[in-house]
Write a protein that holds these residues in place. Structure first.
Motif, short mmCIF file in Angstrom:
data_model
loop_
_atom_site.label_atom_id
_atom_site.label_comp_id
_atom_site.label_asym_id
_atom_site.label_seq_id
_atom_site.Cartn_x
_atom_site.Cartn_y
_atom_site.Cartn_z
N GLN A 343 -9.82 -7.61 -5.97
CA GLN A 343 -9.90 -8.37 -4.73
C GLN A 343 -8.47 -8.67 -4.30
O GLN A 343 -7.61 -8.98 -5.14
N VAL A 344 -8.19 -8.57 -3.00
CA VAL A 344 -6.83 -8.75 -2.47
C VAL A 344 -6.86 -9.85 -1.41
O VAL A 344 -7.67 -9.81 -0.48
N ALA A 345 -5.97 -10.82 -1.55
CA ALA A 345 -5.86 -11.90 -0.56
C ALA A 345 -4.40 -12.28 -0.44
O ALA A 345 -3.68 -12.37 -1.45
N GLU A 346 -3.95 -12.51 0.77
CA GLU A 346 -2.56 -12.90 0.95
C GLU A 346 -2.28 -14.22 0.25
O GLU A 346 -1.22 -14.40 -0.36
N SER A 347 -3.25 -15.13 0.31
CA SER A 347 -3.08 -16.41 -0.38
C SER A 347 -4.45 -16.93 -0.80
O SER A 347 -5.45 -16.77 -0.08
N ALA A 348 -4.50 -17.53 -1.97
CA ALA A 348 -5.74 -18.16 -2.43
C ALA A 348 -5.41 -19.53 -3.03
O ALA A 348 -6.01 -19.96 -4.03
N VAL A 349 -4.45 -20.23 -2.42
CA VAL A 349 -4.04 -21.55 -2.91
C VAL A 349 -5.14 -22.57 -2.68
O VAL A 349 -5.44 -23.40 -3.54
N GLN A 350 -5.76 -22.53 -1.51
CA GLN A 350 -6.83 -23.46 -1.20
C GLN A 350 -8.06 -23.16 -2.05
O GLN A 350 -8.45 -22.00 -2.20
N ASP A 376 0.66 -15.29 -3.77
CA ASP A 376 1.03 -16.62 -4.25
C ASP A 376 1.92 -16.46 -5.47
O ASP A 376 1.49 -15.94 -6.51
N ASP A 377 3.16 -16.90 -5.35
CA ASP A 377 4.12 -16.75 -6.45
C ASP A 377 3.91 -17.89 -7.44
O ASP A 377 4.65 -18.87 -7.48
N ALA A 378 2.89 -17.74 -8.25
CA ALA A 378 2.56 -18.76 -9.23
C ALA A 378 2.28 -18.08 -10.56
O ALA A 378 2.18 -16.86 -10.64
N ASP A 379 2.16 -18.87 -11.60
CA ASP A 379 1.87 -18.29 -12.91
C ASP A 379 0.53 -17.58 -12.88
O ASP A 379 -0.43 -18.05 -12.26
N GLY A 385 -12.68 -15.09 -16.81
CA GLY A 385 -12.45 -13.69 -17.18
C GLY A 385 -11.86 -12.84 -16.08
O GLY A 385 -11.55 -11.67 -16.31
N ILE A 386 -11.70 -13.42 -14.90
CA ILE A 386 -11.09 -12.69 -13.78
C ILE A 386 -9.59 -12.97 -13.80
O ILE A 386 -9.16 -14.12 -13.70
N ARG A 387 -8.81 -11.94 -13.91
CA ARG A 387 -7.35 -12.08 -13.97
C ARG A 387 -6.81 -12.30 -12.56
O ARG A 387 -7.17 -11.59 -11.62
N ARG A 388 -5.92 -13.28 -12.41
CA ARG A 388 -5.27 -13.55 -11.13
C ARG A 388 -3.79 -13.25 -11.28
O ARG A 388 -3.14 -13.76 -12.19
N VAL A 389 -3.25 -12.40 -10.37
CA VAL A 389 -1.86 -11.94 -10.53
C VAL A 389 -1.10 -12.08 -9.21
O VAL A 389 -1.67 -12.09 -8.13
N PHE A 390 0.23 -12.18 -9.36
CA PHE A 390 1.15 -12.17 -8.23
C PHE A 390 1.38 -10.71 -7.82
O PHE A 390 1.79 -9.88 -8.63
N ALA A 391 1.13 -10.39 -6.57
CA ALA A 391 1.12 -9.00 -6.11
C ALA A 391 2.41 -8.27 -6.44
O ALA A 391 2.38 -7.12 -6.90
N LEU A 392 3.57 -8.90 -6.22
CA LEU A 392 4.83 -8.20 -6.40
C LEU A 392 5.11 -7.90 -7.87
O LEU A 392 5.78 -6.91 -8.18
N GLU A 393 4.58 -8.71 -8.77
CA GLU A 393 4.69 -8.40 -10.19
C GLU A 393 3.69 -7.32 -10.59
O GLU A 393 4.02 -6.41 -11.35
N TRP A 394 2.48 -7.41 -10.07
CA TRP A 394 1.46 -6.41 -10.38
C TRP A 394 1.89 -5.03 -9.90
O TRP A 394 1.68 -4.03 -10.60
N LEU A 395 2.52 -4.94 -8.72
CA LEU A 395 2.95 -3.66 -8.18
C LEU A 395 4.01 -2.98 -9.03
O LEU A 395 4.17 -1.76 -8.97
N GLU A 396 4.73 -3.77 -9.84
CA GLU A 396 5.77 -3.19 -10.68
C GLU A 396 5.32 -3.02 -12.13
O GLU A 396 6.11 -2.60 -12.97
N GLU A 397 4.07 -3.35 -12.41
CA GLU A 397 3.57 -3.17 -13.77
C GLU A 397 3.55 -1.68 -14.12
O GLU A 397 3.28 -0.83 -13.28
N THR A 398 3.79 -1.39 -15.38
CA THR A 398 3.58 -0.04 -15.90
C THR A 398 2.12 0.05 -16.29
O THR A 398 1.66 -0.65 -17.20
N TYR A 399 1.39 0.91 -15.59
CA TYR A 399 -0.05 0.96 -15.84
C TYR A 399 -0.32 1.53 -17.23
O TYR A 399 0.25 2.53 -17.62
N ARG A 400 -1.21 0.89 -17.94
CA ARG A 400 -1.49 1.28 -19.33
C ARG A 400 -2.19 2.65 -19.40
O ARG A 400 -2.88 3.04 -18.50
#
Length: 400
Positions: A343-350, A376-379, A385-400
């Motif tokens: 799932q992709v969202a620009e922000s899910a702070v609320q 959202d630049d947060a931890d 069980g649903i992983r929540r990630v910061f897009a810019l970090e996820w985009l640079e992950e080395t896919y397993r």
């Protein structure tokens, strides 16, 4: 040259295996550079240069090899007997009846064959019949965000790099002149015009391309929106350009075959089946989109969705728009071990927004990985069980 480690690893993985390696992708995405990198790697592994036969059919010095008999004789004549020869044919679709050459070279024990092309029809028709089960396709995209960041160097922050990435585009050559707005515009516009003229208009024998141009503008302006040929036809007609739904379908097929747009069909998660009624379309390059839309960059949420879609294609290859009951999952990516959900969202702070974005993922009852990607630049977090990630970090992950 910009390193393309993911694609190079794929070529090396298939090296010396009894299949033809077919690299496809939009014009100027880096296919020729990938072959150059591969040749360097072959030499590093100890392959002597005389056993590497590389021919680029966009270069004038190889014009005499556009006759398939001459091409075949050239390769066979240069191949070293008793040893494996690595034959790299770049933009081979420029050779009339190239299928005959490929089929003949493939059956020789001393040839490991690699070909590239800028149109999905490279694997269509006669060639697909001839090579059924005997080739592997590596679909190449322009630079990923990770590759782009590496090419920029460490002095540019992730957020600033992302802004450049979505505004100036990801074609490798643009790294040399992305700060020159006029040159960048001309380059991206030139790629688009070449694709529309050579890969679409000439193939479909289109004399008046107003309808084609209107369709391209519509698709760029509606990335990530569910649509159909009828809906597109009606929308374009409302602007004063008449185009039938059947013509829209024909043009859509040609645009996707040329890799300017990628379609994402709907996927019924519960029934494990693809639904054909409506699709979403995503642009191969957001800099080209910005150029085609006269510099407008709007709806950054859909732009992020486009970036994530392309990254999922790099990592998985097979990507759909998911549906479970009445809920839509942005992407279902099918890998060797089964589906993964995104799932992709620009922000899910609320809290209300977060709940809305998590609901489709929670509705999926299997135990496959589920990820919420936001800007959202947060931890990173975990929600049932649903992983929540910061897009810019996820985009640079080395896919397993």
């Amino acid at each position: 040259m910009i390193d393309r480690p993911g694609y190079l690893e794929k070529l090396l993985r298939w090296k010396d295996r009894d299949v033809i390696k077919v690299v496809t992708g939009v014009r100027r995405c880096g296919k020729s550079t990938l072959l150059t990198l591969f040749m360097s790697e072959l030499e590093r592994l100890g392959v002597p240069p005389e056993r590497i036969i590389s021919i680029n059919f966009e270069r004038l010095e190889y014009e005499h090899l556009l006759d398939y008999h001459a091409l075949h004789d050239e390769v066979v004549g240069r191949a070293q007997p008793g040893s494996m020869n690595y034959v790299l044919l770049d933009e081979v679709q420029n050779v009339p009846e190239f299928q005959r050459v490929i089929d003949s070279l493939y059956v020789r024990d001393n040839i490991d064959l690699y070909v590239t092309g800028s149109n999905a029809l490279l694997l269509g028709g006669t060639l697909a019949t001839l090579l059924s089960g005997r080739y592997v396709e590596i679909n190449m995209l322009p630079l990923s965000f990770g590759e782009y960041r590496t090419a920029l160097g460490g002095s540019v922050s992730p957020s600033r790099a992302y802004r450049r990435y979505i505004e100036r585009g990801s074609f490798p050559a643009t790294m040399d002149f992305s700060d020159d707005a006029l040159t960048l515009h001309d380059y991206l516009n030139g790629i688009l015009n070449t694709v529309l003229l050579k890969d679409v208009a000439q193939r479909l024998n289109i004399s008046n391309n107003l309808g084609l141009r209107a369709l391209v503008t519509y698709l760029f302006d509606n990335i990530g929106n569910l649509t159909s040929a009828k809906r597109i036809s009606d929308a374009i007609a409302s602007t004063g350009t008449k185009i039938s739904a059947n013509t829209v379908m024909e043009y859509l097929s040609a645009l996707c075959d040329s890799f300017i747009f990628y379609p994402a069909s709907r996927y019924d998660v519960r029934g494990r089946r693809v639904l054909k009624l409506q699709q979403k379309y995503y642009a191969v390059d957001l800099g080209m989109r910005r150029t085609a839309l006269s510099g407008r960059v709007r709806d950054t949420g859909r732009i992020l969705e486009n970036v994530v879609y392309l990254e999922l294609r790099r990592r998985f290859g097979e990507v759909y728009v998911g549906r479970t009951g009445d809920l839509e999952i942005d992407f279902v990516a099918i890998g060797p071990e089964g589906p993964e959900y995104f799932q992709v969202a620009e922000s899910a702070v609320q809290e209300q927004t977060l709940g809305r974005e998590l609901a489709p993922l929670r509705a999926v009852r299997d135990n496959r990985p589920k990820t919420l990607i936001t800007m959202d630049d947060a931890d990173p977090g975990d929600h049932d069980g649903i992983r929540r990630v910061f897009a810019l970090e996820w985009l640079e992950e080395t896919y397993r």
